[in-house]
Design a protein around this motif. Structure first.
Motif, PDB file in Angstrom:
ATOM      1  N   GLU A 231       1.157  -9.454  11.763  1.00  0.00           N
ATOM      2  CA  GLU A 231       0.187  -9.165  10.702  1.00  0.00           C
ATOM      3  C   GLU A 231       0.259 -10.234   9.602  1.00  0.00           C
ATOM      4  O   GLU A 231      -0.769 -10.703   9.104  1.00  0.00           O
ATOM      5  CB  GLU A 231       0.451  -7.777  10.101  1.00  0.00           C
ATOM      6  CG  GLU A 231       0.169  -6.622  11.039  1.00  0.00           C
ATOM      7  CD  GLU A 231      -1.319  -6.308  11.163  1.00  0.00           C
ATOM      8  OE1 GLU A 231      -2.155  -7.048  10.613  1.00  0.00           O
ATOM      9  OE2 GLU A 231      -1.642  -5.301  11.818  1.00  0.00           O
ATOM     10  N   ARG A 232       1.449 -10.617   9.214  1.00  0.00           N
ATOM     11  CA  ARG A 232       1.595 -11.604   8.147  1.00  0.00           C
ATOM     12  C   ARG A 232       1.069 -12.974   8.563  1.00  0.00           C
ATOM     13  O   ARG A 232       0.551 -13.737   7.743  1.00  0.00           O
ATOM     14  CB  ARG A 232       3.057 -11.708   7.709  1.00  0.00           C
ATOM     15  CG  ARG A 232       3.563 -10.466   7.005  1.00  0.00           C
ATOM     16  CD  ARG A 232       4.953 -10.631   6.444  1.00  0.00           C
ATOM     17  NE  ARG A 232       4.979 -11.653   5.391  1.00  0.00           N
ATOM     18  CZ  ARG A 232       5.969 -11.785   4.516  1.00  0.00           C
ATOM     19  NH1 ARG A 232       7.003 -10.948   4.549  1.00  0.00           N
ATOM     20  NH2 ARG A 232       5.934 -12.735   3.604  1.00  0.00           N
ATOM     21  N   ALA A 233       1.165 -13.277   9.849  1.00  0.00           N
ATOM     22  CA  ALA A 233       0.729 -14.589  10.322  1.00  0.00           C
ATOM     23  C   ALA A 233      -0.753 -14.640  10.670  1.00  0.00           C
ATOM     24  O   ALA A 233      -1.399 -15.680  10.478  1.00  0.00           O
ATOM     25  CB  ALA A 233       1.553 -14.993  11.549  1.00  0.00           C
ATOM     26  N   LYS A 234      -1.315 -13.495  11.145  1.00  0.00           N
ATOM     27  CA  LYS A 234      -2.630 -13.568  11.778  1.00  0.00           C
ATOM     28  C   LYS A 234      -3.684 -12.614  11.238  1.00  0.00           C
ATOM     29  O   LYS A 234      -4.855 -12.749  11.614  1.00  0.00           O
ATOM     30  CB  LYS A 234      -2.479 -13.321  13.288  1.00  0.00           C
ATOM     31  CG  LYS A 234      -1.608 -14.330  14.011  1.00  0.00           C
ATOM     32  CD  LYS A 234      -1.502 -13.988  15.490  1.00  0.00           C
ATOM     33  CE  LYS A 234      -0.611 -14.968  16.227  1.00  0.00           C
ATOM     34  NZ  LYS A 234      -0.486 -14.613  17.673  1.00  0.00           N
ATOM     35  N   ASN A 235      -3.320 -11.645  10.402  1.00  0.00           N
ATOM     36  CA  ASN A 235      -4.339 -10.672   9.992  1.00  0.00           C
ATOM     37  C   ASN A 235      -5.484 -11.375   9.275  1.00  0.00           C
ATOM     38  O   ASN A 235      -5.267 -12.116   8.319  1.00  0.00           O
ATOM     39  CB  ASN A 235      -3.729  -9.597   9.085  1.00  0.00           C
ATOM     40  CG  ASN A 235      -4.724  -8.487   8.793  1.00  0.00           C
ATOM     41  OD1 ASN A 235      -5.659  -8.653   8.017  1.00  0.00           O
ATOM     42  ND2 ASN A 235      -4.522  -7.338   9.423  1.00  0.00           N
ATOM     43  N   ILE A 236      -6.691 -11.142   9.727  1.00  0.00           N
ATOM     44  CA  ILE A 236      -7.845 -11.895   9.221  1.00  0.00           C
ATOM     45  C   ILE A 236      -8.183 -11.568   7.774  1.00  0.00           C
ATOM     46  O   ILE A 236      -8.898 -12.330   7.122  1.00  0.00           O
ATOM     47  CB  ILE A 236      -9.092 -11.659  10.107  1.00  0.00           C
ATOM     48  CG1 ILE A 236      -9.469 -10.168  10.153  1.00  0.00           C
ATOM     49  CG2 ILE A 236      -8.861 -12.205  11.510  1.00  0.00           C
ATOM     50  CD1 ILE A 236     -10.780  -9.885  10.864  1.00  0.00           C
ATOM     51  N   HIS A 237      -7.674 -10.463   7.256  1.00  0.00           N
ATOM     52  CA  HIS A 237      -7.960 -10.086   5.871  1.00  0.00           C
ATOM     53  C   HIS A 237      -6.779 -10.281   4.923  1.00  0.00           C
ATOM     54  O   HIS A 237      -6.993 -10.586   3.748  1.00  0.00           O
ATOM     55  CB  HIS A 237      -8.394  -8.617   5.801  1.00  0.00           C
ATOM     56  CG  HIS A 237      -9.686  -8.322   6.459  1.00  0.00           C
ATOM     57  ND1 HIS A 237     -10.134  -7.033   6.729  1.00  0.00           N
ATOM     58  CD2 HIS A 237     -10.672  -9.154   6.910  1.00  0.00           C
ATOM     59  CE1 HIS A 237     -11.307  -7.078   7.308  1.00  0.00           C
ATOM     60  NE2 HIS A 237     -11.657  -8.349   7.453  1.00  0.00           N
ATOM     61  N   VAL A 238      -5.558 -10.070   5.414  1.00  0.00           N
ATOM     62  CA  VAL A 238      -4.410 -10.022   4.492  1.00  0.00           C
ATOM     63  C   VAL A 238      -3.198 -10.814   4.986  1.00  0.00           C
ATOM     64  O   VAL A 238      -2.071 -10.518   4.618  1.00  0.00           O
ATOM     65  CB  VAL A 238      -3.981  -8.565   4.215  1.00  0.00           C
ATOM     66  CG1 VAL A 238      -4.968  -7.874   3.309  1.00  0.00           C
ATOM     67  CG2 VAL A 238      -3.801  -7.791   5.510  1.00  0.00           C
ATOM     68  N   ASP A 240      -0.481 -13.854   5.176  1.00  0.00           N
ATOM     69  CA  ASP A 240       0.171 -14.599   4.107  1.00  0.00           C
ATOM     70  C   ASP A 240      -0.743 -15.732   3.642  1.00  0.00           C
ATOM     71  O   ASP A 240      -1.327 -16.451   4.467  1.00  0.00           O
ATOM     72  CB  ASP A 240       1.500 -15.184   4.589  1.00  0.00           C
ATOM     73  CG  ASP A 240       2.565 -14.116   4.813  1.00  0.00           C
ATOM     74  OD1 ASP A 240       2.298 -12.942   4.508  1.00  0.00           O
ATOM     75  OD2 ASP A 240       3.665 -14.473   5.292  1.00  0.00           O
ATOM     76  N   GLY A 241      -0.872 -15.871   2.342  1.00  0.00           N
ATOM     77  CA  GLY A 241      -1.704 -16.928   1.780  1.00  0.00           C
ATOM     78  C   GLY A 241      -3.049 -16.437   1.268  1.00  0.00           C
ATOM     79  O   GLY A 241      -3.699 -17.145   0.483  1.00  0.00           O
ATOM     80  N   VAL A 242      -3.486 -15.252   1.692  1.00  0.00           N
ATOM     81  CA  VAL A 242      -4.721 -14.674   1.170  1.00  0.00           C
ATOM     82  C   VAL A 242      -4.411 -14.032  -0.176  1.00  0.00           C
ATOM     83  O   VAL A 242      -3.509 -13.201  -0.286  1.00  0.00           O
ATOM     84  CB  VAL A 242      -5.310 -13.626   2.136  1.00  0.00           C
ATOM     85  CG1 VAL A 242      -6.519 -12.941   1.511  1.00  0.00           C
ATOM     86  CG2 VAL A 242      -5.695 -14.275   3.454  1.00  0.00           C
ATOM     87  N   SER A 243      -5.153 -14.412  -1.207  1.00  0.00           N
ATOM     88  CA  SER A 243      -4.877 -13.889  -2.538  1.00  0.00           C
ATOM     89  C   SER A 243      -5.511 -12.513  -2.730  1.00  0.00           C
ATOM     90  O   SER A 243      -6.430 -12.120  -1.996  1.00  0.00           O
ATOM     91  CB  SER A 243      -5.419 -14.835  -3.611  1.00  0.00           C
ATOM     92  OG  SER A 243      -6.839 -14.786  -3.663  1.00  0.00           O
ATOM     93  N   GLU A 244      -5.029 -11.818  -3.731  1.00  0.00           N
ATOM     94  CA  GLU A 244      -5.588 -10.511  -4.059  1.00  0.00           C
ATOM     95  C   GLU A 244      -7.067 -10.619  -4.403  1.00  0.00           C
ATOM     96  O   GLU A 244      -7.880  -9.791  -3.968  1.00  0.00           O
ATOM     97  CB  GLU A 244      -4.820  -9.905  -5.233  1.00  0.00           C
ATOM     98  CG  GLU A 244      -5.281  -8.520  -5.629  1.00  0.00           C
ATOM     99  CD  GLU A 244      -4.392  -7.886  -6.685  1.00  0.00           C
ATOM    100  OE1 GLU A 244      -4.931  -7.311  -7.658  1.00  0.00           O
ATOM    101  OE2 GLU A 244      -3.144  -7.966  -6.545  1.00  0.00           O
ATOM    102  N   GLU A 245      -7.431 -11.630  -5.169  1.00  0.00           N
ATOM    103  CA  GLU A 245      -8.836 -11.785  -5.565  1.00  0.00           C
ATOM    104  C   GLU A 245      -9.721 -12.083  -4.360  1.00  0.00           C
ATOM    105  O   GLU A 245     -10.846 -11.577  -4.267  1.00  0.00           O
ATOM    106  CB  GLU A 245      -8.973 -12.884  -6.619  1.00  0.00           C
ATOM    107  CG  GLU A 245      -8.255 -12.590  -7.928  1.00  0.00           C
ATOM    108  CD  GLU A 245      -8.687 -11.267  -8.553  1.00  0.00           C
ATOM    109  OE1 GLU A 245      -9.884 -10.929  -8.460  1.00  0.00           O
ATOM    110  OE2 GLU A 245      -7.827 -10.579  -9.126  1.00  0.00           O
ATOM    111  N   GLU A 246      -9.230 -12.892  -3.448  1.00  0.00           N
ATOM    112  CA  GLU A 246      -9.993 -13.179  -2.229  1.00  0.00           C
ATOM    113  C   GLU A 246     -10.206 -11.910  -1.416  1.00  0.00           C
ATOM    114  O   GLU A 246     -11.306 -11.653  -0.909  1.00  0.00           O
ATOM    115  CB  GLU A 246      -9.263 -14.229  -1.387  1.00  0.00           C
ATOM    116  CG  GLU A 246      -9.280 -15.630  -1.968  1.00  0.00           C
ATOM    117  CD  GLU A 246      -8.392 -16.580  -1.185  1.00  0.00           C
ATOM    118  OE1 GLU A 246      -8.754 -17.772  -1.091  1.00  0.00           O
ATOM    119  OE2 GLU A 246      -7.324 -16.148  -0.675  1.00  0.00           O
ATOM    120  N   PHE A 247      -9.145 -11.116  -1.298  1.00  0.00           N
ATOM    121  CA  PHE A 247      -9.250  -9.876  -0.523  1.00  0.00           C
ATOM    122  C   PHE A 247     -10.240  -8.917  -1.175  1.00  0.00           C
ATOM    123  O   PHE A 247     -11.088  -8.335  -0.495  1.00  0.00           O
ATOM    124  CB  PHE A 247      -7.883  -9.199  -0.398  1.00  0.00           C
ATOM    125  CG  PHE A 247      -7.937  -7.880   0.308  1.00  0.00           C
ATOM    126  CD1 PHE A 247      -7.910  -7.813   1.688  1.00  0.00           C
ATOM    127  CD2 PHE A 247      -8.038  -6.685  -0.412  1.00  0.00           C
ATOM    128  CE1 PHE A 247      -7.973  -6.590   2.348  1.00  0.00           C
ATOM    129  CE2 PHE A 247      -8.110  -5.462   0.233  1.00  0.00           C
ATOM    130  CZ  PHE A 247      -8.080  -5.417   1.617  1.00  0.00           C
TER     131      PHE A 247
END
Length: 295
Positions: A231-238, A240-247
């Protein structure tokens, strides 16, 4: 808060997939005893005909009886809006205590008003045997489970961690499915992001994650098991590296284009009652309501 994480213990996890609602229910077995829990069970409904049946639940009951398992818990990860719970039916057949997150009281208060349930409906969670708080523990035989409060999809969402397995409900989907909507009453995209990141940053990378729904994105086969690392490597929404604002921006835009779940009206009326149908009228008939312009 320190949680009793023990990834050296591997419970047996048996999935039951309901194709009509794309729901995965689970029987979670203590490998050192005959004790188990049932998580997120399904009661079948023919919506057009107005008929309830128990095909999905009976498959679980048959499995439990065939293996002579002792059911200690019937767990709801939240009050589902896309399927009806069969927990009381299974409880009547094989026993067990019914548990949900303590913020079900918030959900009951909101939807009790939407469905005009009246003063006889108790929005205090008393329909359940136990209301879980964040950090609560409970036992399944010799297994110790603990609860993470993971709101965002609904206020009452919880993740149940049992040995090296975590049952996240609708908080997370498979990596190519991303995350669940956050636009139901009481839902919040920012809260959901923080709940997801808490799960992914609290639990060890090798922790197995079991989801409640899968829709086979791109036509792939239905799946229900992943890991924190995946999940941390591949989840398309969340990932690692996806910011809270982006989400939040993505989730809000996506949710605004989604239709209501097909079974939201019967599901919520039943599930705020812990899976029980509304009381019968004076002629013995049970009814579900259709509120107008309620959402």
């Amino acid at each position: 808060m320190d949680y009793p994480i023990n990834t050296s213990v591997t419970p047996k996890v048996v999935p039951f997939f309901d194709a009509d609602t794309n729901t995965i229910s689970y029987v979670v077995v203590d490998p050192t005893s005959m004790s188990c829990a049932v998580i997120d069970s399904v009661m079948d409904i023919d919506y057009a005909a107005g008929r309830i049946s128990y095909r999905s639940a009976d498959a679980i009951v048959e499995y439990l009886r065939l293996n002579e398992f002792k059911v200690e818990w019937l767990i709801e990860t939240h009050a589902h809006a896309d399927h009806l719970s069969a927990a009381p039916y299974i409880q009547s057949k094989v026993g067990g205590r019914l548990g949900i997150g303590e913020d079900i009281k918030i959900v009951q208060e909101v939807f009790g008003k939407i469905f005009n349930e009246g003063t006889e409906f108790q929005s205090d969670g008393s329909q359940f045997d136990r209301l879980f708080k964040d950090g609560d523990t409970y036992e399944i035989g010799n297994l110790q489970a603990f609860v993470l409060h993971t709101p965002g999809h609904t206020p009452a969402c919880t993740t149940h961690v049992i040995g090296n397995a975590a049952f996240v409900g609708d908080t997370l989907f498979m990596p190519d499915g991303g995350s669940a909507r956050a636009d139901f009453p009481g839902g919040d995209a920012r809260t959901l992001f923080r709940s997801i990141r808490r799960v992914l940053e609290t639990l060890p990378l090798e922790t197995r994650i079991f989801i409640c729904h899968d829709y086979g994105p791109g036509g792939r086969e239905i799946r229900w098991e992943t890991t924190v690392a995946e999940e941390r490597a591949k989840n398309i929404h969340v990932r690692d590296g996806v910011s809270e604002e982006e989400f939040v921006a993505m989730r809000c835009a996506r949710d605004s284009a989604l239709a209501m779940p097909r079974l939201i009206l019967p599901s919520l009326q039943v599930n705020i009652r812990a899976g029980n149908l509304p009381a019968p009228d004076t002629k013995g008939k049970r009814h579900l309501k259709v509120p107008i312009n309620a959402f």
